[in-house]
Scaffold this motif. Structure first.
Motif, PDB file in Angstrom:
ATOM      1  N   GLU A   1      -2.296   6.081   0.625  1.00  0.00           N
ATOM      2  CA  GLU A   1      -3.475   5.306   0.948  1.00  0.00           C
ATOM      3  C   GLU A   1      -3.516   5.116   2.459  1.00  0.00           C
ATOM      4  O   GLU A   1      -2.618   4.527   3.050  1.00  0.00           O
ATOM      5  CB  GLU A   1      -3.453   3.965   0.219  1.00  0.00           C
ATOM      6  CG  GLU A   1      -3.573   4.112  -1.297  1.00  0.00           C
ATOM      7  CD  GLU A   1      -3.518   2.772  -2.011  1.00  0.00           C
ATOM      8  OE1 GLU A   1      -2.865   1.850  -1.481  1.00  0.00           O
ATOM      9  OE2 GLU A   1      -4.103   2.650  -3.083  1.00  0.00           O
TER      10      GLU A   1
ATOM     11  N   THR B   1       1.058   6.964   6.793  1.00  0.00           N
ATOM     12  CA  THR B   1       0.199   8.088   6.435  1.00  0.00           C
ATOM     13  C   THR B   1       0.534   9.348   7.228  1.00  0.00           C
ATOM     14  O   THR B   1       1.038   9.288   8.349  1.00  0.00           O
ATOM     15  CB  THR B   1      -1.288   7.750   6.695  1.00  0.00           C
ATOM     16  OG1 THR B   1      -1.475   7.489   8.083  1.00  0.00           O
ATOM     17  CG2 THR B   1      -1.728   6.546   5.899  1.00  0.00           C
TER      18      THR B   1
ATOM     19  N   VAL C   1       0.846  -1.181   0.000  1.00  0.00           N
ATOM     20  CA  VAL C   1       0.000   0.000   0.000  1.00  0.00           C
ATOM     21  C   VAL C   1       0.884   1.235   0.000  1.00  0.00           C
ATOM     22  O   VAL C   1       1.793   1.352   0.802  1.00  0.00           O
ATOM     23  CB  VAL C   1      -0.925  -0.001   1.225  1.00  0.00           C
ATOM     24  CG1 VAL C   1      -1.798   1.237   1.221  1.00  0.00           C
ATOM     25  CG2 VAL C   1      -1.785  -1.245   1.215  1.00  0.00           C
TER      26      VAL C   1
ATOM     27  N   SER D   1      -5.610  -0.256   4.596  1.00  0.00           N
ATOM     28  CA  SER D   1      -5.643  -1.437   3.739  1.00  0.00           C
ATOM     29  C   SER D   1      -6.716  -2.400   4.233  1.00  0.00           C
ATOM     30  O   SER D   1      -6.641  -3.600   4.032  1.00  0.00           O
ATOM     31  CB  SER D   1      -4.269  -2.124   3.712  1.00  0.00           C
ATOM     32  OG  SER D   1      -3.829  -2.407   5.020  1.00  0.00           O
TER      33      SER D   1
ATOM     34  N   SER E   1       2.027   5.223   0.398  1.00  0.00           N
ATOM     35  CA  SER E   1       1.903   6.071   1.580  1.00  0.00           C
ATOM     36  C   SER E   1       0.650   6.933   1.556  1.00  0.00           C
ATOM     37  O   SER E   1       0.123   7.285   2.588  1.00  0.00           O
ATOM     38  CB  SER E   1       3.142   6.964   1.689  1.00  0.00           C
ATOM     39  OG  SER E   1       3.261   7.792   0.552  1.00  0.00           O
TER      40      SER E   1
ATOM     41  N   THR F   1       0.579   0.387   5.893  1.00  0.00           N
ATOM     42  CA  THR F   1       0.315   1.744   5.420  1.00  0.00           C
ATOM     43  C   THR F   1       1.140   2.730   6.238  1.00  0.00           C
ATOM     44  O   THR F   1       1.387   2.523   7.424  1.00  0.00           O
ATOM     45  CB  THR F   1      -1.176   2.132   5.555  1.00  0.00           C
ATOM     46  OG1 THR F   1      -1.558   2.055   6.932  1.00  0.00           O
ATOM     47  CG2 THR F   1      -2.064   1.211   4.742  1.00  0.00           C
TER      48      THR F   1
END
Length: 435
Positions: free
Chosen positions: A21, A107, A17, A24, A19, A105
């Motif tokens: 997004e 973020t 995934v 998941s 960054s 992920t």
């Protein structure tokens, strides 16, 4: 349109995934995605507890926290300007009846600033609110690939709020949130001949919704001293239901898939006239939210509290993407947590000034799939490390938990979240001591 997302026979493709997004989770397919916003790292390290406010950390879950009185440590001249920025990394293990996969992920979580104005205070910032990010596939009765689903996007918030300290113990506030973003869902159907051979062409449906809308959040905090050392802390926030405008588009395509690279090539496309169906522009309801919490502690020493949050997710509906095996019930969360500081004013022992945090949360997400409630549980820990001047600090958080169930052919997620934030304080206006 997509009528049923069946998590039965879960066989997620191995994927990384990116960054941008924010999740998941397969459950991010439903509604407008998985709820991303759970507060600052400080909040999340205490099980999501957001009732505690102080003079050096932002708490943008309750706008009443922006107001305040001048600080004695600043010669009663004012309060610090507060900056905060945070991000997180998640490792997720997805488990079904017959298979399992892993995903991760990384973020950006928020960027915010709070500016004092006497007893008033103003806060504004940017943060993601929901996230969509999944890649799923299901098998037919012959154990052949039947459908492949993927989605991305989410809803973001820009907020501006103001708080006011009515009395020494009572503060009120309100903030406005402008919500914006887009959600993209894709479904591919694989068709076989009578001998089980995959046909050359497959059918693909693509849906995109561009969302925007405004909502408000009202907050109150009440923090009286009940003895020489003990302080009672209570907080209440309420966000009325609000409408989001959704501009939608849908495309049906005949495609050829390269199974080596995963690329899809469209042989032809049909853009659906959603105006004729009354679906080009629709309204989604952002559910109302009420939270109330109560705690007790010794200022700058320790604190423990609990908070209950109710989210009216039963008000939600989406006429563009309908899912038959899904219902939305009212959601709720119970958070319990607190912190401990050995000696905040210690000058010769750094670790005595560190803030140690812990908490847990129990969440009913309001989502029901195949008549099974999707619940979430997490245990969290964290530390606040002093850095620089003016009580600035770096905050590290850690949470382990699970979401969902393997019952009714569903998926259970076991997750580990790592969070990092910088909470910085500065002074913009200071009286000159010498001419």
């Amino acid at each position: 349109m997509i009528k049923k997302l069946c998590l039965v026979l879960f066989a997620v493709l191995a994927f990384n995934v990116h960054s941008q997004e924010g999740t998941s989770s397969p459950y991010s397919f439903y509604g407008i995605g998985s709820l991303k916003f759970k507060g600052t790292v400080e909040n999340r390290s205490m099980g999501g507890l957001s009732i505690y406010t102080d003079s050096i950390h932002m708490n943008f879950r309750n706008p009443a926290s922006y107001g305040g009185m001048p600080l004695k440590s600043f010669n009663n001249e004012g309060r610090a300007v507060k900056y905060t920025v945070g991000g997180s990394h998640s490792e997720i293990s997805l488990k079904g009846d017959s298979s399992s996969e892993k995903a991760s992920t990384t973020t950006f979580d928020y960027l915010a600033l709070s500016v004092p104005m006497g007893k008033f205070g103003m806060g504004f910032g940017l943060l993601p609110y929901t996230s969509v990010g999944y890649k799923l596939q299901s098998l037919n009765d012959e154990d052949l690939l039947a459908h492949r689903y993927r989605g991305e996007g989410g809803l973001n918030k820009v907020f501006l709020g103001i708080g006011y300290q009515v009395t020494k113990d009572l503060s009120v506030g309100v903030d406005a949130h402008y919500n914006f973003g887009n959600i993209q869902n894709t479904s591919v159907e694989f068709v076989y001949d009578n001998e089980g051979n995959l046909l050359q062409y497959q059918s693909r449906e693509q849906n995109r919704s561009d969302l925007s809308g405004l909502n408000f959040n009202f907050g109150v905090t009440y923090t009286p001293m009940i003895s020489d050392k003990l302080q009672l802390t209570s907080g209440l926030t309420y966000s009325p239901a609000a409408d989001l405008t959704s501009n939608n588009e849908r495309i049906f395509s005949t495609i050829v898939t390269n199974f080596t690279t995963g690329q899809e090539f469209a042989a032809n496309e049909i853009v659906v006239d959603l105006n004729a169906l009354g679906l080009h522009r629709t309204n989604l309801t952002l559910p109302s939210r009420t939270a109330f919490g109560l705690g007790i502690g010794q200022p700058r020493k320790w604190f423990v509290g609990a908070e209950y949050t109710a989210l009216k997710t039963s008000e939600f509906s989406n006429s563009v993407v309908e899912v038959d095996n899904t219902t939305f019930e009212d959601a709720s969360t119970i958070s319990i947590g607190g912190f401990y500081i050995p000696q905040y004013s210690s000058f010769n022992n750094y670790w005595k000034r560190v803030v140690y945090r812990a908490g847990m949360r129990f969440e009913n997400t309001g989502l029901e799939v195949n008549n099974e409630a999707i619940n979430e549980f997490g245990i969290s820990f964290g530390v606040g490390l002093p850095v620089g001047r003016w009580f600035s600090n770096a905050n590290f958080g850690f949470e382990v938990g699970k979401r969902g169930t393997t019952k009714a052919n569903l998926v259970q997620e076991n997750f580990i979240n790592f969070q990092l934030s910088l909470s910085l304080n500065d002074r913009w206006f200071e009286k000159r001591k010498f001419n």
